[in-house]
Write a protein that holds these residues in place. Sequence first.
Motif, PDB file in Angstrom:
ATOM      1  N   LEU A  11     -11.173 -30.560  24.369  1.00  0.00           N
ATOM      2  CA  LEU A  11     -10.443 -30.630  23.105  1.00  0.00           C
ATOM      3  C   LEU A  11      -9.495 -29.454  22.947  1.00  0.00           C
ATOM      4  N   VAL A  12      -9.928 -28.277  23.402  1.00  0.00           N
ATOM      5  CA  VAL A  12      -9.056 -27.098  23.331  1.00  0.00           C
ATOM      6  C   VAL A  12      -7.812 -27.314  24.192  1.00  0.00           C
ATOM      7  N   VAL A  13      -8.019 -27.819  25.416  1.00  0.00           N
ATOM      8  CA  VAL A  13      -6.877 -28.085  26.299  1.00  0.00           C
ATOM      9  C   VAL A  13      -5.961 -29.147  25.688  1.00  0.00           C
ATOM     10  N   GLY A  14      -6.569 -30.232  25.187  1.00  0.00           N
ATOM     11  CA  GLY A  14      -5.772 -31.305  24.599  1.00  0.00           C
ATOM     12  C   GLY A  14      -5.015 -30.856  23.372  1.00  0.00           C
ATOM     13  N   ARG A  15      -5.670 -30.035  22.525  1.00  0.00           N
ATOM     14  CA  ARG A  15      -5.002 -29.540  21.327  1.00  0.00           C
ATOM     15  C   ARG A  15      -3.830 -28.627  21.684  1.00  0.00           C
ATOM     16  N   ASP A  16      -4.051 -27.721  22.642  1.00  0.00           N
ATOM     17  CA  ASP A  16      -2.966 -26.831  23.076  1.00  0.00           C
ATOM     18  C   ASP A  16      -1.800 -27.640  23.634  1.00  0.00           C
ATOM     19  N   LEU A  17      -2.124 -28.682  24.401  1.00  0.00           N
ATOM     20  CA  LEU A  17      -1.082 -29.529  24.984  1.00  0.00           C
ATOM     21  C   LEU A  17      -0.292 -30.245  23.889  1.00  0.00           C
ATOM     22  N   ALA A  18      -0.985 -30.823  22.914  1.00  0.00           N
ATOM     23  CA  ALA A  18      -0.298 -31.540  21.833  1.00  0.00           C
ATOM     24  C   ALA A  18       0.599 -30.602  21.038  1.00  0.00           C
ATOM     25  N   GLU A  19       0.122 -29.382  20.774  1.00  0.00           N
ATOM     26  CA  GLU A  19       0.917 -28.431  19.994  1.00  0.00           C
ATOM     27  C   GLU A  19       2.117 -27.940  20.799  1.00  0.00           C
ATOM     28  N   ALA A  20       1.921 -27.710  22.110  1.00  0.00           N
ATOM     29  CA  ALA A  20       3.043 -27.293  22.955  1.00  0.00           C
ATOM     30  C   ALA A  20       4.097 -28.402  23.039  1.00  0.00           C
ATOM     31  N   ALA A  21       3.638 -29.649  23.138  1.00  0.00           N
ATOM     32  CA  ALA A  21       4.574 -30.778  23.195  1.00  0.00           C
ATOM     33  C   ALA A  21       5.356 -30.899  21.892  1.00  0.00           C
ATOM     34  N   ALA A  22       4.679 -30.669  20.761  1.00  0.00           N
ATOM     35  CA  ALA A  22       5.355 -30.748  19.467  1.00  0.00           C
ATOM     36  C   ALA A  22       6.407 -29.652  19.341  1.00  0.00           C
ATOM     37  N   ARG A  23       6.081 -28.436  19.789  1.00  0.00           N
ATOM     38  CA  ARG A  23       7.064 -27.340  19.756  1.00  0.00           C
ATOM     39  C   ARG A  23       8.255 -27.658  20.651  1.00  0.00           C
ATOM     40  N   TRP A  24       7.974 -28.196  21.824  1.00  0.00           N
ATOM     41  CA  TRP A  24       9.036 -28.553  22.777  1.00  0.00           C
ATOM     42  C   TRP A  24       9.985 -29.574  22.164  1.00  0.00           C
ATOM     43  N   ALA A  25       9.437 -30.585  21.505  1.00  0.00           N
ATOM     44  CA  ALA A  25      10.267 -31.600  20.862  1.00  0.00           C
ATOM     45  C   ALA A  25      11.064 -30.998  19.713  1.00  0.00           C
ATOM     46  N   LYS A  26      10.428 -30.126  18.939  1.00  0.00           N
ATOM     47  CA  LYS A  26      11.096 -29.520  17.790  1.00  0.00           C
ATOM     48  C   LYS A  26      12.236 -28.608  18.224  1.00  0.00           C
ATOM     49  N   GLU A  27      12.079 -27.974  19.387  1.00  0.00           N
ATOM     50  CA  GLU A  27      13.085 -27.038  19.881  1.00  0.00           C
ATOM     51  C   GLU A  27      14.133 -27.715  20.765  1.00  0.00           C
ATOM     52  N   GLY A  28      14.250 -29.040  20.627  1.00  0.00           N
ATOM     53  CA  GLY A  28      15.289 -29.763  21.357  1.00  0.00           C
ATOM     54  C   GLY A  28      15.029 -29.859  22.841  1.00  0.00           C
ATOM     55  N   HIS A  29      13.762 -29.973  23.236  1.00  0.00           N
ATOM     56  CA  HIS A  29      13.356 -30.110  24.638  1.00  0.00           C
ATOM     57  C   HIS A  29      13.831 -28.920  25.477  1.00  0.00           C
ATOM     58  N   ASP A  30      13.593 -27.741  24.939  1.00  0.00           N
ATOM     59  CA  ASP A  30      13.945 -26.500  25.626  1.00  0.00           C
ATOM     60  C   ASP A  30      13.119 -26.377  26.904  1.00  0.00           C
TER      61      ASP A  30
END
Length: 514
Positions: free
Chosen positions: A431-450
């Motif tokens: 769950l920790v790995v999955g949560r970190d992955l989901a949050e990193a993906a959300a940041r990536w999308a928010k930052e215009g796929h940086d």
Amino acid sequence: MQEQALITTREEFGQALTRLRESAGVSVRQVAAKVGADIAASTLGDWFAGRGLPSLSSRDLLVEVLRVCGVSDEAAVEQWLNAWHRVRRAPGRRPAGPEPYRGLAAFETEHAEWFFGRAALTGQLVAQLTEPGLRLVVGASGSGKSSLLRAGVVPALGSGAAVFTPGPYPMAALARQRGEVLIVDQFEEVFTVCEDPDERTRFVAALGEAAERAVVVAGLRADFYGQAMRHPELLAAMRSGQLVVGPMREDELRAAVVEPARKAGIEIENGLVELLLREVAPAGADGEAHEAGTLPLVSHALYAMWRESQGRRLTIADYRKVGGIGRAVADSAEKVYLALGEHRQELARRLFLTLVHVASDTAATRRSMTIAEVLADHDPAVAAEAEDVLDRFVAERLITVDLDKVQISHEALLTAWPRLAGWLESDRAGLVVGRDLAEAAARWAKEGHDPGALYRGSRLAVARLWAEGAGPHAAPGPQARRFLSASVERQEAEAAAQRRGTRRLRRLVAVLAA
């Protein structure tokens, strides 16, 4: 009283919305054209006719419809949104009259007249708020900190108080506040859902600066006390301006049970209050009426009894039927879950795990998210089903939707519902790995796929290993899968470029050696 406050059914919501549209002199088709959204006029027609309600993901569209119909004042918009949420979470047959109990949900400012048992503590805290400074309100999970702040302190202070939660971006949340008194509820979110340590430090410093000229109150869960001590501003408040929220005394808990029923005109069977007090009384405690953390369980049992009795009379038989203090929460959650089909049970599991913050070094805590964030990892075809699942748990007060914010109503659910506790325990590391992955993906999308936000190295390897072995309940969503694919592609491209560079270097060395 505003018309919106009287709305209790889908039909009444549609009628009120129609009166608003007619007073603005616009037709349904004109409204559809002016909002400029990709939505059929027939769908809006269902809203106005009371045949359907806006979905949770249609909140922004509903706001635009209201504005086209002449509602521009923010307070009026909020009243309409409150009516919409009230109707959405009230399916089927409901008890007549006002709701005397809140279940797992906290008392909000508008529920102040139903908030009993904390008058002395409220007065004690308010008396400390006469001069600028930072005060901490500390208590165990389930001690009633949020209700104390929102339904006790805010009404006592009047319109000059602004209450908010930090969320993932606490500086932005602080910038939106306009009160003379700042009340930060669920302050522990600074340590759980705020991922940027620099923003965390800036936020605490900003509160310290605000406290030089205004009253600032922060409600903190006791198990985050150690993390709070790392910040000088909070440490100073611990030493000079701290109030501890402990368990209620017997007379206070009795008032919290009896007075709301009396105010609502509901009879309580003789012996019920004494039975309840006996079952929650701690062994050997001096003057305390209940174990720390049991208050939300008591509240939910009372709410379930009120629902079961249809708001007429609370009896010992009702208490037994809803499972008593020990099982009322679990029984309510299990009833909703078992009524779902297999596919929607999977959606329920995914929903709850999304709404829990799991870290390797702290206890699991609930996390607040927007509707869009909750549904981000669902394909469009599944989103409507996920909303229906969400609505079913909202109707039982197990999940709370406040305007655009979604969260589990209380952390007590994380341990009181064995099924959820089992989900959390079965694969905590995953769950920790999955949560970190989901949050990193959300940041990536928010930052215009940086590209700079993509995973690399061992972090990518661990995430890929988890994604390959994750079962259907925990599998990464579409956004996380896109993030992983982009990370893999970038790493492979970098590796290929490195190999080309190595080959060129070897050729150059060979030429020089010749």
